[in-house]
Design a protein around this motif. Sequence first.
Motif, PDB file in Angstrom:
ATOM      1  N   PHE A  97     -15.973  13.274  -5.420  1.00  0.00           N
ATOM      2  CA  PHE A  97     -15.355  13.931  -4.293  1.00  0.00           C
ATOM      3  C   PHE A  97     -13.965  13.545  -4.049  1.00  0.00           C
ATOM      4  N   VAL A  98     -12.994  14.855  -4.145  1.00  0.00           N
ATOM      5  CA  VAL A  98     -11.901  14.525  -4.149  1.00  0.00           C
ATOM      6  C   VAL A  98     -11.150  14.981  -2.624  1.00  0.00           C
ATOM      7  N   TYR A  99     -10.581  13.797  -2.082  1.00  0.00           N
ATOM      8  CA  TYR A  99      -9.933  13.823  -0.674  1.00  0.00           C
ATOM      9  C   TYR A  99      -8.564  14.122  -0.750  1.00  0.00           C
ATOM     10  N   THR A 100      -8.053  15.087  -0.107  1.00  0.00           N
ATOM     11  CA  THR A 100      -6.632  15.263   0.130  1.00  0.00           C
ATOM     12  C   THR A 100      -6.343  15.567   1.403  1.00  0.00           C
ATOM     13  N   TYR A 140       0.873  -1.306   0.031  1.00  0.00           N
ATOM     14  CA  TYR A 140      -0.101   0.105  -0.049  1.00  0.00           C
ATOM     15  C   TYR A 140       0.882   1.203   0.074  1.00  0.00           C
ATOM     16  N   GLU A 141       2.015   1.235   0.562  1.00  0.00           N
ATOM     17  CA  GLU A 141       3.122   2.204   0.687  1.00  0.00           C
ATOM     18  C   GLU A 141       3.303   2.871  -0.771  1.00  0.00           C
ATOM     19  N   ASP A 142       3.338   2.043  -1.949  1.00  0.00           N
ATOM     20  CA  ASP A 142       3.472   2.114  -3.246  1.00  0.00           C
ATOM     21  C   ASP A 142       2.300   2.768  -4.084  1.00  0.00           C
ATOM     22  N   VAL A 143       1.214   2.694  -3.437  1.00  0.00           N
ATOM     23  CA  VAL A 143      -0.109   3.320  -4.049  1.00  0.00           C
ATOM     24  C   VAL A 143       0.035   4.982  -4.106  1.00  0.00           C
ATOM     25  N   ARG A 144      -0.069   5.493  -5.388  1.00  0.00           N
ATOM     26  CA  ARG A 144       0.001   6.963  -5.328  1.00  0.00           C
ATOM     27  C   ARG A 144      -1.263   7.659  -5.096  1.00  0.00           C
ATOM     28  N   PHE A 145      -2.349   7.078  -5.752  1.00  0.00           N
ATOM     29  CA  PHE A 145      -3.867   7.774  -5.533  1.00  0.00           C
ATOM     30  C   PHE A 145      -4.669   6.395  -6.225  1.00  0.00           C
ATOM     31  N   VAL A 146      -5.804   6.641  -5.666  1.00  0.00           N
ATOM     32  CA  VAL A 146      -7.033   5.739  -5.842  1.00  0.00           C
ATOM     33  C   VAL A 146      -8.575   6.293  -6.099  1.00  0.00           C
ATOM     34  N   PHE A 147      -9.100   5.803  -7.181  1.00  0.00           N
ATOM     35  CA  PHE A 147     -10.071   6.367  -7.424  1.00  0.00           C
ATOM     36  C   PHE A 147     -11.298   5.013  -7.087  1.00  0.00           C
ATOM     37  N   ASP A 194     -18.145  18.891 -15.077  1.00  0.00           N
ATOM     38  CA  ASP A 194     -16.940  19.603 -14.651  1.00  0.00           C
ATOM     39  C   ASP A 194     -15.664  18.660 -14.849  1.00  0.00           C
ATOM     40  N   ASP A 195     -14.628  19.136 -15.109  1.00  0.00           N
ATOM     41  CA  ASP A 195     -13.346  18.382 -14.777  1.00  0.00           C
ATOM     42  C   ASP A 195     -12.981  18.458 -13.525  1.00  0.00           C
ATOM     43  N   ILE A 196     -12.414  17.052 -13.416  1.00  0.00           N
ATOM     44  CA  ILE A 196     -11.602  16.779 -11.997  1.00  0.00           C
ATOM     45  C   ILE A 196     -10.438  17.154 -12.184  1.00  0.00           C
ATOM     46  N   ASP A 197      -9.924  18.515 -11.606  1.00  0.00           N
ATOM     47  CA  ASP A 197      -8.572  19.143 -11.927  1.00  0.00           C
ATOM     48  C   ASP A 197      -7.881  18.430 -10.720  1.00  0.00           C
ATOM     49  N   LEU A 198      -6.995  17.591 -10.952  1.00  0.00           N
ATOM     50  CA  LEU A 198      -5.880  17.177  -9.963  1.00  0.00           C
ATOM     51  C   LEU A 198      -4.577  17.419 -10.029  1.00  0.00           C
ATOM     52  N   THR A 199      -4.289  18.675 -11.092  1.00  0.00           N
ATOM     53  CA  THR A 199      -3.114  19.099 -11.103  1.00  0.00           C
ATOM     54  C   THR A 199      -2.458  19.705  -9.711  1.00  0.00           C
ATOM     55  N   GLY A 200      -1.157  19.385  -9.696  1.00  0.00           N
ATOM     56  CA  GLY A 200      -0.779  19.905  -8.262  1.00  0.00           C
ATOM     57  C   GLY A 200      -0.948  18.769  -7.206  1.00  0.00           C
ATOM     58  N   ALA A 207      -6.908   6.926   4.214  1.00  0.00           N
ATOM     59  CA  ALA A 207      -6.437   8.065   5.025  1.00  0.00           C
ATOM     60  C   ALA A 207      -5.211   7.956   6.115  1.00  0.00           C
ATOM     61  N   THR A 208      -5.629   6.636   6.744  1.00  0.00           N
ATOM     62  CA  THR A 208      -4.696   6.026   7.743  1.00  0.00           C
ATOM     63  C   THR A 208      -3.411   5.549   7.038  1.00  0.00           C
ATOM     64  N   ALA A 209      -3.371   5.082   5.801  1.00  0.00           N
ATOM     65  CA  ALA A 209      -2.124   4.933   4.861  1.00  0.00           C
ATOM     66  C   ALA A 209      -1.525   5.950   4.411  1.00  0.00           C
ATOM     67  N   GLU A 210      -2.040   6.860   4.793  1.00  0.00           N
ATOM     68  CA  GLU A 210      -1.620   8.354   4.232  1.00  0.00           C
ATOM     69  C   GLU A 210      -1.480   8.491   2.872  1.00  0.00           C
ATOM     70  N   LEU A 211      -2.479   7.842   1.994  1.00  0.00           N
ATOM     71  CA  LEU A 211      -2.384   7.888   0.490  1.00  0.00           C
ATOM     72  C   LEU A 211      -2.906   9.527   0.297  1.00  0.00           C
ATOM     73  N   PRO A 212      -2.110  10.358  -0.432  1.00  0.00           N
ATOM     74  CA  PRO A 212      -2.386  11.714  -0.612  1.00  0.00           C
ATOM     75  C   PRO A 212      -3.474  12.257  -1.324  1.00  0.00           C
ATOM     76  N   LEU A 213      -3.884  11.223  -2.110  1.00  0.00           N
ATOM     77  CA  LEU A 213      -5.217  11.566  -2.928  1.00  0.00           C
ATOM     78  C   LEU A 213      -6.401  10.186  -3.131  1.00  0.00           C
ATOM     79  N   TYR A 214      -7.356  10.588  -2.841  1.00  0.00           N
ATOM     80  CA  TYR A 214      -8.427   9.659  -2.995  1.00  0.00           C
ATOM     81  C   TYR A 214      -9.723  10.198  -3.480  1.00  0.00           C
ATOM     82  N   VAL A 215     -10.414   9.659  -4.719  1.00  0.00           N
ATOM     83  CA  VAL A 215     -11.449  10.143  -5.623  1.00  0.00           C
ATOM     84  C   VAL A 215     -12.491   9.276  -5.574  1.00  0.00           C
ATOM     85  N   ILE A 216     -13.719   9.622  -5.197  1.00  0.00           N
ATOM     86  CA  ILE A 216     -14.932   8.871  -4.954  1.00  0.00           C
ATOM     87  C   ILE A 216     -15.741   9.397  -6.222  1.00  0.00           C
TER      88      ILE A 216
END
Length: 195
Positions: free
Chosen positions: A154-157, A109-116, A174-180, A136-145
């Motif tokens: 819903f974009v969670y950061t 899980y530490e290698d996961v960058r982000f999840v939808f 609308d676009d999901i803008d995940l730049t940055g 969130a506990t895994a400190e995944l920096p981006l989770y999108v539902i």
Amino acid sequence: MTVLEDRIAMADVNTQRLDEWFERLERMPVPEGFKVEIVGGSVYMTPQRDTHWAIIRRIVRAVEDRFGMDVKVFSDVRIDFPGHENGLCPDVAVLRDSAEKDEGGHWHYEDVRFVFEVISEGTAANDYGPKKAAYATAELPLYVIVDPYQGRCFVYTDPKNGDYVTRTRVDFGDDIDLTGTAADLTVSTSAFPRD
């Protein structure tokens, strides 16, 4: 023992238990087209709908367009996350290029960058509840539902203390803008089907 050593020992116990569960499930007559995962020690089998797959396909396409065909992007592949028996199978998981399986054939899980996750009617509470907490506990920096019932995402950061500090709502169209963010891409929702 340190807190880190305790977590590693607990992760090993969870992985062994999850391996046993998944081995049993593989021997069962699970119908074709069903996703099986274990969330908080409970087994969930969800039929994959065409709406669900159409959204996943568009997300994977956006990821491949941004990062190339060799990107480590998976759908419905087991990855064990922190918490009690969380053998999760994210709808779309993107791993670091350097990610490798362990000796047991598991992704870290530490290698996961982000999840939808794309909401299924019967398991929506998992995506909004225990799976969000595990990510969130895994400190995944981006989770999108992506919720085709509500027609919004819903974009969670900013994970902190087992939850996400920031939630951004994006309506279909609308676009999901995940730049940055960890994804650094934009996903169009204009063609996302609704249920």
